[in-house]
Design a protein around this motif. Structure first.
Motif, short mmCIF file in Angstrom:
data_model
loop_
_atom_site.label_atom_id
_atom_site.label_comp_id
_atom_site.label_asym_id
_atom_site.label_seq_id
_atom_site.Cartn_x
_atom_site.Cartn_y
_atom_site.Cartn_z
N ILE A 30 0.69 -1.12 -0.13
CA ILE A 30 -0.10 0.11 -0.13
C ILE A 30 0.77 1.07 0.02
O ILE A 30 0.44 2.20 -0.71
N ALA A 31 2.01 1.28 0.58
CA ALA A 31 2.88 2.44 0.73
C ALA A 31 3.51 2.69 -0.71
O ALA A 31 3.43 3.83 -1.01
N LYS A 38 0.94 9.45 -5.83
CA LYS A 38 1.33 10.69 -5.31
C LYS A 38 2.18 11.39 -6.24
O LYS A 38 2.08 12.48 -6.87
N GLU A 39 3.29 10.48 -6.80
CA GLU A 39 4.34 10.88 -7.96
C GLU A 39 3.71 11.12 -9.12
O GLU A 39 4.36 11.64 -10.02
N ARG A 65 -7.84 4.41 -3.93
CA ARG A 65 -9.03 4.96 -4.88
C ARG A 65 -8.96 4.96 -6.19
O ARG A 65 -9.34 5.65 -7.07
N LYS A 66 -8.14 3.89 -6.78
CA LYS A 66 -8.05 3.71 -8.26
C LYS A 66 -8.26 2.11 -8.45
O LYS A 66 -8.09 1.16 -7.52
N PRO A 67 -8.85 1.99 -9.65
CA PRO A 67 -8.96 0.56 -10.07
C PRO A 67 -7.66 -0.35 -9.86
O PRO A 67 -6.56 0.13 -10.49
#
Length: 68
Positions: A30-31, A38-39, A65-67
């Motif tokens: 997840i990180a 983010k990038e 929050r993406k497929p």
């Protein structure tokens, strides 16, 4: 940053020790996904190409929050 940088993923999964801490691995995955999104603001979908990642797909999808 990649999943292979995480101690649980690289130390247990990639080393094929036969067991790993699923919660720790999921947090590492997840990180990486969060950092990637983010990038790269234009990411629309995430493809998990390693079979070791697929059990964590739903958690990743909820986190970014993406497929997936």
């Amino acid at each position: 940053m990649s999943c292979e940088d995480g101690p649980e993923f690289s130390g247990a999964i990639m080393a094929n020790t036969g067991r790993y801490n699923s919660a720790k691995a999921e947090n590492e995955i997840i990180a990486v996904a969060k950092q990637m999104v983010k990038e790269n603001k234009d990411i629309g979908t995430i493809l998990l190409e390693c079979t070791e990642l697929s059990p964590h797909a739903v958690a990743v999808q909820h986190a970014v929050r993406k497929p997936v």
